[in-house]
Motif scaffolding. Structure first.
Motif, PDB file in Angstrom:
ATOM      1  N   TYR A  39     -22.620  43.984  29.239  1.00 28.29           N
ATOM      2  CA  TYR A  39     -21.854  43.613  27.974  1.00 28.29           C
ATOM      3  C   TYR A  39     -22.833  43.023  26.835  1.00 28.29           C
ATOM      4  O   TYR A  39     -23.001  43.317  25.892  1.00 28.29           O
ATOM      5  N   HIS A  40     -23.670  42.198  27.414  1.00 24.64           N
ATOM      6  CA  HIS A  40     -24.606  41.557  26.415  1.00 24.64           C
ATOM      7  C   HIS A  40     -26.145  42.013  26.667  1.00 24.64           C
ATOM      8  O   HIS A  40     -26.686  42.173  27.682  1.00 24.64           O
ATOM      9  N   ASP A  41     -26.829  42.709  25.438  1.00 23.57           N
ATOM     10  CA  ASP A  41     -27.935  43.256  25.514  1.00 23.57           C
ATOM     11  C   ASP A  41     -28.876  42.571  24.403  1.00 23.57           C
ATOM     12  O   ASP A  41     -29.979  42.889  24.223  1.00 23.57           O
ATOM     13  N   ALA A  42     -28.294  41.528  23.704  1.00 28.23           N
ATOM     14  CA  ALA A  42     -28.919  40.869  22.681  1.00 28.23           C
ATOM     15  C   ALA A  42     -28.018  39.634  21.938  1.00 28.23           C
ATOM     16  O   ALA A  42     -27.013  39.444  22.468  1.00 28.23           O
ATOM     17  N   TYR A  43     -28.812  38.719  21.153  1.00 29.63           N
ATOM     18  CA  TYR A  43     -27.948  37.681  20.748  1.00 29.63           C
ATOM     19  C   TYR A  43     -27.149  38.055  19.522  1.00 29.63           C
ATOM     20  O   TYR A  43     -27.599  39.082  18.776  1.00 29.63           O
ATOM     21  N   ILE A  93     -14.114  49.029  23.233  1.00 28.61           N
ATOM     22  CA  ILE A  93     -13.052  48.587  22.351  1.00 28.61           C
ATOM     23  C   ILE A  93     -13.700  47.719  20.928  1.00 28.61           C
ATOM     24  O   ILE A  93     -13.287  48.090  19.875  1.00 28.61           O
ATOM     25  N   LEU A  94     -14.405  46.937  21.431  1.00 29.61           N
ATOM     26  CA  LEU A  94     -15.034  46.015  20.179  1.00 29.61           C
ATOM     27  C   LEU A  94     -15.939  46.882  19.396  1.00 29.61           C
ATOM     28  O   LEU A  94     -15.841  46.816  18.197  1.00 29.61           O
ATOM     29  N   GLU A  95     -16.808  47.651  19.994  1.00 29.63           N
ATOM     30  CA  GLU A  95     -17.551  48.490  19.095  1.00 29.63           C
ATOM     31  C   GLU A  95     -16.792  49.442  18.109  1.00 29.63           C
ATOM     32  O   GLU A  95     -17.250  49.689  17.082  1.00 29.63           O
ATOM     33  N   ALA A  96     -15.437  49.982  18.781  1.00 31.60           N
ATOM     34  CA  ALA A  96     -14.850  50.707  17.781  1.00 31.60           C
ATOM     35  C   ALA A  96     -14.141  50.100  16.758  1.00 31.60           C
ATOM     36  O   ALA A  96     -13.758  50.447  15.657  1.00 31.60           O
ATOM     37  N   ASN A 131     -21.370  40.872  22.299  1.00 32.96           N
ATOM     38  CA  ASN A 131     -22.476  39.931  22.217  1.00 32.96           C
ATOM     39  C   ASN A 131     -22.074  38.668  21.686  1.00 32.96           C
ATOM     40  O   ASN A 131     -22.826  37.590  21.816  1.00 32.96           O
ATOM     41  N   ARG A 132     -21.073  38.731  21.070  1.00 33.97           N
ATOM     42  CA  ARG A 132     -20.666  37.440  20.299  1.00 33.97           C
ATOM     43  C   ARG A 132     -19.799  36.411  21.299  1.00 33.97           C
ATOM     44  O   ARG A 132     -19.502  35.255  20.810  1.00 33.97           O
ATOM     45  N   TYR A 133     -19.616  36.848  22.469  1.00 32.08           N
ATOM     46  CA  TYR A 133     -18.404  36.480  23.092  1.00 32.08           C
ATOM     47  C   TYR A 133     -18.925  35.980  24.422  1.00 32.08           C
ATOM     48  O   TYR A 133     -19.568  36.596  25.183  1.00 32.08           O
ATOM     49  N   LYS A 134     -17.977  34.964  24.889  1.00 32.99           N
ATOM     50  CA  LYS A 134     -17.988  34.603  26.477  1.00 32.99           C
ATOM     51  C   LYS A 134     -17.277  35.665  27.402  1.00 32.99           C
ATOM     52  O   LYS A 134     -16.175  35.132  27.884  1.00 32.99           O
ATOM     53  N   GLN A 151     -30.529  56.785  29.149  1.00 29.63           N
ATOM     54  CA  GLN A 151     -30.680  57.334  27.766  1.00 29.63           C
ATOM     55  C   GLN A 151     -30.937  56.247  26.588  1.00 29.63           C
ATOM     56  O   GLN A 151     -30.658  55.116  26.967  1.00 29.63           O
ATOM     57  N   ARG A 152     -31.328  56.813  25.724  1.00 25.82           N
ATOM     58  CA  ARG A 152     -31.703  55.598  24.484  1.00 25.82           C
ATOM     59  C   ARG A 152     -30.381  55.688  23.698  1.00 25.82           C
ATOM     60  O   ARG A 152     -30.173  54.833  22.744  1.00 25.82           O
ATOM     61  N   LEU A 153     -29.573  56.572  23.633  1.00 24.73           N
ATOM     62  CA  LEU A 153     -28.284  56.735  22.799  1.00 24.73           C
ATOM     63  C   LEU A 153     -26.991  56.933  23.802  1.00 24.73           C
ATOM     64  O   LEU A 153     -27.249  57.867  24.608  1.00 24.73           O
ATOM     65  N   HIS A 154     -25.980  56.358  23.740  1.00 22.98           N
ATOM     66  CA  HIS A 154     -24.758  56.917  24.502  1.00 22.98           C
ATOM     67  C   HIS A 154     -23.783  56.730  23.562  1.00 22.98           C
ATOM     68  O   HIS A 154     -23.617  56.280  22.513  1.00 22.98           O
ATOM     69  N   LEU A 155     -22.734  57.848  23.708  1.00 29.78           N
ATOM     70  CA  LEU A 155     -21.607  58.184  23.007  1.00 29.78           C
ATOM     71  C   LEU A 155     -20.554  57.170  23.467  1.00 29.78           C
ATOM     72  O   LEU A 155     -20.055  57.020  24.636  1.00 29.78           O
ATOM     73  N   ASN A 156     -19.965  56.475  22.660  1.00 30.93           N
ATOM     74  CA  ASN A 156     -18.578  55.493  22.550  1.00 30.93           C
ATOM     75  C   ASN A 156     -17.573  56.484  22.577  1.00 30.93           C
ATOM     76  O   ASN A 156     -17.176  56.931  21.203  1.00 30.93           O
ATOM     77  N   PRO A 157     -16.616  57.002  23.379  1.00 31.22           N
ATOM     78  CA  PRO A 157     -15.575  57.838  23.256  1.00 31.22           C
ATOM     79  C   PRO A 157     -14.381  57.437  22.390  1.00 31.22           C
ATOM     80  O   PRO A 157     -13.587  58.231  21.826  1.00 31.22           O
ATOM     81  N   LYS A 158     -14.478  56.141  22.417  1.00 30.00           N
ATOM     82  CA  LYS A 158     -13.362  55.396  21.597  1.00 30.00           C
ATOM     83  C   LYS A 158     -13.500  55.663  20.142  1.00 30.00           C
ATOM     84  O   LYS A 158     -12.721  55.757  19.182  1.00 30.00           O
ATOM     85  N   SER A 159     -15.080  55.380  19.753  1.00 28.94           N
ATOM     86  CA  SER A 159     -15.350  55.355  18.226  1.00 28.94           C
ATOM     87  C   SER A 159     -15.756  56.751  17.801  1.00 28.94           C
ATOM     88  O   SER A 159     -16.043  57.122  16.737  1.00 28.94           O
ATOM     89  N   GLY A 160     -16.269  57.417  18.581  1.00 24.91           N
ATOM     90  CA  GLY A 160     -16.910  58.757  18.539  1.00 24.91           C
ATOM     91  C   GLY A 160     -18.383  58.493  18.052  1.00 24.91           C
ATOM     92  O   GLY A 160     -19.264  59.360  17.714  1.00 24.91           O
TER      93      GLY A 160
END
Length: 805
Positions: free
Chosen positions: A499-503, A608-611, A617-620, A417-426
């Motif tokens: 978890y990491h898809d970009a810098y 959780i982070l996206e919500a 992408n910021r973290y180890k 899919q090109r878009l996916h739903l985050n159920p925590k944030s909607g």
């Protein structure tokens, strides 16, 4: 409870969706969830029947874009059967006073039983006994038997038996805003007092699905099937039978169903075939007898025996592992040998991931390689048939060779899919998972492992080698040369971590020089080069001509295989660590304690982070194993050879050092995570392997991710736990012409007994912490070489030998 039964002693509505997935019955051709026959899709139940390879595409408008998704289709519900007493309400377990409840999945027989005693609103006491199966002998047949006992009443009873094609794909909550009606209504007809049939068609792929059902009522030995009233609507047909019931004789109802599609082989027309098949089908007991016989034969190949210091732990472990094997065989049984299908990541048990095929094959195939490799061969052919689509994908992206999709369905195009739903944030957010190009390396690894176990030269010559060469060609064209480092590199990919898809602060997706991807690419090139020495010279020459492969291209592959970059960085103790990707060391350390205190379960840290308007992408942080996948797939000896080939130092301490570093930075957001981490801990002879193994074992049974198992089992995790017993704790490796054995039983496991197949030999192993006994069954094959730790021994057929460890 014992090592062969999954038992539930009460009806628990909030657990029903999970139980329906775990009690799914199937035969590789189709499977049906363990939903109650009287139930319909709603807040508690979700009946679902899924046919291997039956996909359909639908479009939906989301966030101003037209999104097309391909899904494994929820086929008509053949189970539908219920009753009502004296014109009362149709039976629903939620609307009566349940006096006792017993549901049991017999893992050995693949038969689901249910017994309910209840008191209805009029004070009548009734017992219902049910059995069901999806025939492992006849891939198109399924059967349900229901016995109704009137304990203290006499009166009329009406039985309704239906085929319900009004179903939709609504089994995953986060997909429910998407279009979900895949079936167009077709023909429905009652053709006898006991027989009716239904035909539907998928809306885009135009697959005709036909079910034909016979329903017979019995009182004692006498068949009493009365003339039915027929209830018919668009996409639905039912027979209603009226009869009487008294305490002296229970009413027994047999429903036998045949299922065919227009994709089937050796048929004239699917409706004709379904009607003929159901008319010739045996009664329930006869079907069950043959079904049990075939499962007994399968268990002779797939079963094992463990002895643990804790008897309760032993029983639980054996039961769960056998449950996993059951579901893996039900998804990919011997019937797939005649089908064009792959391994859905969530089995034929639900609608999560839309029934797509991912890299989970990497975890599933080892089980079948060493038990029934013909299944692996058939599933690899699914990939071969889609080689041309992979070539188109590579060409469209500007590369040579073959680029396989991260998610595959009907024809092998990219289904991610090109878009996916985050159920925590909607929120609907971009999905870049298609950048996981390492799926190409997994493809080669699967082919190579199959060949190492079977030495199937025919498959390698005419199918596997072509895929390997085209994938090697892709990897070669995908690399670029870095003048500064004087090495080749791979840019803009995602690793297994996910978890990491970009810098950070970079809107462009993709990461550079993911260590796992880079090293796997080197391994692929080496295997492609090795084909020159393995394949018959005539066949190799034919492939080079067909694919237009030149000596110069092989020379370039050899150069790239020696000059690929592997990134490293220093840990807090100034030790060299393999970097998950270039720049990993610049990321911020994550405050695990604070987030666990704040959110509790942080397995899905990305959501959780996206919500929180943040990003992993910021973290180890890692969702699952990435660098550690290298230690899962390769022995220390193989890794040492790879690093030496690249000119990098590699010492044994590299393994435990990287395990320690990445384990404490992993959230285990995937069920595969605990499998891989348990494996690498076990093979480095360290404590912690068994606890992680036990957690992995509970992934689906206990639904540790909080609701995902109800949407479909996790085939990779299930297979991975079985493979921990089969290959990890035994130390089985297949390299060159040697079957290596280097046992390392975890603390508490006192013995392990199993049978495998290796190059047509049937081998029995009995392993304890101090010794191993190996037996080979008599056969006409040539002797084989078995390596015990470091010593290689030649085994003749029919030989039994014991070794001290």
């Amino acid at each position: 409870m014992n090592g062969w039964k999954l038992v539930y002693e009460e009806f628990t509505p909030q657990q029903e969706a999970l139980r329906e997935a775990l009690c799914t019955l199937g035969n590789g051709y189709f499977a049906s969830r363990g939903a109650a026959p009287e139930s319909s899709a709603g807040g508690i139940h979700y009946p679902g029947t899924y046919i291997a390879g039956c996909y359909n595409r639908l479009q939906t408008q989301i966030a101003g874009e037209t999104i097309e998704n391909e899904s494994l289709v929820n086929a008509p519900n053949w189970l539908a059967l219920t009753f009502r007493i004296e014109d009362g309400d149709w039976f629903d377990v939620g609307n009566v006073n349940v006096l006792s409840y017993h549901q049991e999945l017999d893992i050995k027989k693949a038969i689901l039983t249910r017994t309910i005693r209840f008191c209805d609103p009029d004070g009548r006491h009734t017992r219902v006994d049910q059995r069901r199966l999806v025939s492992i002998e006849h891939p198109h047949l399924a059967a349900l038997e229901t016995s109704i006992h009137a304990e203290d009443w006499s009166g009329s009873i009406e039985v309704r038996s239906a085929l319900d094609g009004q179903v939709v794909n609504a089994g995953v909550e986060r997909y429910r805003d998407l279009n979900k009606r895949h079936l167009n209504s077709g023909t429905a007809e009652s053709i006898a007092d006991d027989t009716f049939w239904l035909e539907v068609e998928t809306s885009q792929s135009r697959i005709r699905i036909v079910q034909a059902a016979t329903t017979r009522l019995w009182r004692g030995e006498q068949c009493i099937t009365p003339a039915p009233a027929v209830d018919q609507a668009e996409g639905y047909i039912a027979h209603h039978y009226q009869t009487r019931l008294d305490p002296q004789q229970p009413l027994r109802i047999e429903k036998i169903v045949a299922l065919y599609t227009s994709r089937d082989h050796a048929i004239s027309e699917s409706g004709l075939e379904a009607r003929k098949s159901v008319s010739e089908a045996a009664a329930f007991d006869a079907l069950a007898s043959r079904h049990i016989m075939v499962w007994k034969q399968l268990w002779q190949r797939f079963d094992f025996d463990i002895e643990h210091d804790d008897p309760e732990e032993e029983e639980k472990t054996e039961r769960t592992l056998r449950l996993h094997i059951l579901h893996l065989i039900q998804t990919t049984s011997p019937h797939v040998m005649d089908l064009d299908v792959g391994v859905p990541a969530r089995g034929l048990h639900g609608e999560a991931y839309r029934g797509h095929i991912f890299w989970d094959e990497l975890f599933v195939f080892p089980l079948f390689n060493l038990r029934m490799p013909e299944i692996t061969r058939a599933l690899l052919c699914y990939r071969y048939r889609r080689l041309n689509e992979a070539r188109r994908a590579a060409q469209a992206a500007g590369y040579r060779g073959a680029l396989y999709p991260w998610q595959s369905g009907s024809n092998g195009r990219e289904e991610s899919q090109r878009l996916h739903l985050n159920p925590k944030s909607g929120n609907w957010i971009p999905d870049n998972s298609r950048l996981q190009r390492h799926i190409n390396a997994a493809m080669v690894y699967n082919i190579w492992q199959y060949y190492q176990v079977t030495r199937d030269m025919e498959f390698l010559s005419f199918y596997g080698a072509e895929m390997i060469l085209e994938i090697a060609r892709f990897w070669s064209s995908f690399t670029s040369y870095n003048d500064e480092s004087k090495r080749y590199e791979i840019l803009n990919v995602m690793g297994p971590d996910e978890y990491h898809d970009a810098y950070p602060h970079d809107r462009r997706p993709g990461l550079n020089n993911n260590a796992y991807t880079n090293l796997m690419m080197v391994w692929v090139l080496l295997r492609a080069l090795e084909l020159r020495d393995i394949l018959p010279s005539q066949r190799f020459s034919e492939l080079c001509q067909t694919l237009n492969l030149s000596k110069e291209e092989f020379a370039h592959w050899d150069e790239v295989s020696r000059r690929m970059i592997i990134p490293f960085h220093k840990d807090e103790h100034d030790n060299d660590i393999i970097s998950q990707f270039e720049g990993y060391e610049k990321l911020t350390e994550f405050d695990w304690q604070d987030y666990r205190k704040k959110y509790g379960d942080i397995q899905r840290l990305d959501r959780i982070l996206e919500a929180d308007d943040d990003t992993p992408n910021r973290y180890k942080v890692s969702k699952q194993a990435d660098v550690l996948m290298l230690f899962y797939l390769f022995s220390s000896e193989e890794l040492g050879e790879l690093f030496a080939h690249l000119g990098y130092p590699f010492e044994y301490e590299t393994i435990p050092r990287n395990i320690d570093y990445y384990l404490k930075r992993t959230s285990h957001g995937s069920t595969l995570s605990r499998v891989v981490n348990s494996w690498v801990l076990a093979r480095s002879n360290r404590p912690g392997a068994w606890p992680l193994f036990a957690e992995a074992l509970d992934s689906d049974v206990a639904d540790i991710q909080g609701g995902t198992t109800s949407e479909g089992i996790h085939t990779g995790a299930m297979a991975g736990t079985v493979d921990l017993i089969q290959r990890c704790f035994t130390g089985i490796e297949t390299r060159g012409d040697v079957l290596w054995l280097n046992p390392s039983l975890p603390e508490g496991l006192s013995s392990l007994t199993l049978t495998i197949r290796y190059r047509q030999h049937v081998l029995g192993f009995h392993i304890t912490p101090s010794r191993v006994r190996i037996s080979t069954e008599p056969c006409a094959e040539k002797p084989i070489k078995i390596g015990i730790v470091t010593d290689v021994n030649e085994f003749q057929p029919g030989e039994v030998r014991e070794f001290q460890l």
